[in-house]
Write an enzyme that holds these catalytic residues in place. Structure first.
Site, mmCIF file in Angstrom:
data_model
loop_
_atom_site.group_PDB
_atom_site.id
_atom_site.type_symbol
_atom_site.label_atom_id
_atom_site.label_comp_id
_atom_site.label_asym_id
_atom_site.label_seq_id
_atom_site.Cartn_x
_atom_site.Cartn_y
_atom_site.Cartn_z
ATOM 1 N N GLY A 47 7.441 -3.201 -0.478
ATOM 2 C CA GLY A 47 7.963 -2.838 0.837
ATOM 3 C C GLY A 47 6.839 -2.682 1.843
ATOM 4 N N GLN A 52 2.758 -0.454 9.786
ATOM 5 C CA GLN A 52 1.636 -0.665 8.866
ATOM 6 C C GLN A 52 0.833 -1.918 9.216
ATOM 7 O OE1 GLN A 52 4.121 -0.149 5.123
ATOM 8 N NE2 GLN A 52 2.175 0.751 4.454
ATOM 9 N N CYS A 97 0.732 3.578 -1.640
ATOM 10 C CA CYS A 97 0.951 3.126 -0.275
ATOM 11 C C CYS A 97 -0.286 2.349 0.164
ATOM 12 C CB CYS A 97 1.175 4.343 0.632
ATOM 13 S SG CYS A 97 1.465 3.905 2.342
ATOM 14 N N LEU A 98 -0.074 1.141 0.680
ATOM 15 C CA LEU A 98 -1.210 0.318 1.115
ATOM 16 C C LEU A 98 -2.009 1.012 2.208
ATOM 17 C CD1 LEU A 98 0.374 -3.250 1.326
ATOM 18 C CD2 LEU A 98 -1.089 -2.353 -0.487
ATOM 19 N N HIS A 139 10.915 5.178 1.620
ATOM 20 C CA HIS A 139 9.472 5.199 1.917
ATOM 21 C C HIS A 139 9.193 4.438 3.215
ATOM 22 C CE1 HIS A 139 5.100 4.956 0.521
ATOM 23 N NE2 HIS A 139 5.130 4.087 1.526
ATOM 24 N N GLU A 140 9.806 3.264 3.366
ATOM 25 C CA GLU A 140 9.537 2.442 4.556
ATOM 26 C C GLU A 140 10.099 3.087 5.822
ATOM 27 O OE1 GLU A 140 7.296 0.584 4.071
ATOM 28 O OE2 GLU A 140 7.523 0.245 1.918
ATOM 29 N N HIS A 143 7.848 5.575 7.209
ATOM 30 C CA HIS A 143 6.751 5.022 8.026
ATOM 31 C C HIS A 143 7.153 4.916 9.496
ATOM 32 C CE1 HIS A 143 3.432 4.112 5.400
ATOM 33 N NE2 HIS A 143 4.183 3.471 4.531
#
Lengths: 165, 174
Positions: A47, A52, A97-98, A139-140, A143
């Site tokens: 995702g 991001q 998480c990236l 999670h997304e 963000h």
């Protein structure tokens, strides 16, 4: 420009609330392509949210296809202006998480969710999902509101350092 | 710059962390990784500290004598060099619980060591009189099959008469 650089905390955009997309136009569709391609560029990544990759708009991509933890899978999804209604149950799972590459954390998420938003054609869409796919969507969407996994951990024992790849 | 690993342990009371870190700050030290825990009423700290070039072991030890006395802490310091750990290890978590008896930690850790599986975190509690519960984070080398580790651990838990689960904690990227 397909694969875009992923912002790393403490970039301020990661702690900001993203703006709703007013229209679904070619610009948004191009952004969606970049979001998917960037997501697929990184290993084990299921995702990614537009902030991001440096775009403060409410747009997310999720794809849990083939992931061993996925129990429900809608395939590759791009949702414009996603809204989540959390349903019954909650469970703890480890998330990476990236944008926070040096840690993973155990995060409590709703087990079942109802998500609605718009497709890239501008049509309303809604889906019910659970388990790992529901975790990825939650999670997304976090963000989009400037919320990171470190904002969700309940105790210091739930944060785990890891070696940078 | 020097890097020190400092440990301190003593009976818990408010102010230990503030008093201890005040001394480190005055020396110009920076705290890197820390782990601090209260077990029953014993408070233990592990601190990885970066000190300026002119603050060596002697100055650090001398400065820490004051908070050690004030809070009745047993303090150790050790200078270390950061060495990179192994790469590609796969993280798993092991839960072990059952009726308490001597030897549970030893049997499980012996088996892990024999397979070259590294323990990265371990917490255990003796609760409710005789329920012993232990949670371990372990790093399995990439060449070792997780099924083999699981089977070995299950055999040991049967011998000990305790329950054991072994599961992956590899995180998805989001």
């Amino acid at each position: 420009m397909p694969v875009r650089p992923v912002l790393i905390y403490p970039h301020p955009m990661l702690k900001s609330v993203a703006a709703a997309c007013e229209y679904v136009d070619d610009e948004i569709r191009a952004l969606a392509v970049d979001l998917l391609e960037t997501m697929r560029h990184y290993p084990r990544t299921v995702g990614l949210a537009a902030p991001q990759i440096g775009v403060p708009l409410r747009l997310i991509a999720v794809d849990v296809t083939g992931h061993p933890k996925a129990t429900v899978c809608h395939g590759p999804m791009v949702i414009v202006n996603p809204e989540v209604v959390t349903g019954e149950g909650s469970e703890i799972g480890r998330e990476g998480c990236l944008s926070l590459p040096s840690i993973t954390a155990d995060v409590r998420r709703a087990k079942r969710i109802f998500v609605k938003g718009f497709t890239l054609a501008g049509d309303e869409v809604s889906a019910e999902t659970s388990g790992f796919e529901a975790r990825a969507i939650q999670h997304e969407v976090d963000h989009l509101d400037g919320i990171l996994i470190l904002d969700r951990v309940a105790s210091p024992a739930e944060v785990f350092p890891r070696r940078q790849k | 710059m020097h890097e020190f690993a400092i440990t301190a342990i003593g009976q818990d009371r408010p102010g230990i962390v503030a008093g201890f870190t005040e001394v480190l700050l005055a020396l110009g030290c920076n705290l890197a990784d820390c782990s601090m825990s209260l077990l029953r009423n014993e408070f233990a700290m592990i601190l990885l500290v970066e000190s300026p070039q002119e603050v060596g072991a002697d100055r650090l030890n001398t400065a820490l004598e004051e908070p050690a006395r004030r809070f009745d802490l047993v303090v150790t310091t050790r200078e270390f060099e950061d060495v990179p750990g192994p790469e590609g290890d796969v993280p798993f978590v092991v839960s072990v619980y059952g009726k308490d008896r001597p030897g549970i930690v030893h049997a499980v850790s012996r088996a892990l060591a024999d397979m070259d599986v590294n323990i990265t975190d371990l917490r255990s509690h003796l609760v409710g009189g005789d329920l012993y519960a232990m949670i371990l984070d372990v790093a399995v080398p990439p060449a070792l099959a997780p099924e083999e580790v699981a089977a070995r651990l299950q055999a040991i838990s049967r011998d000990l008469g305790v329950s054991l689960t072994f599961r992956s904690t590899e995180a998805a990227e989001l």
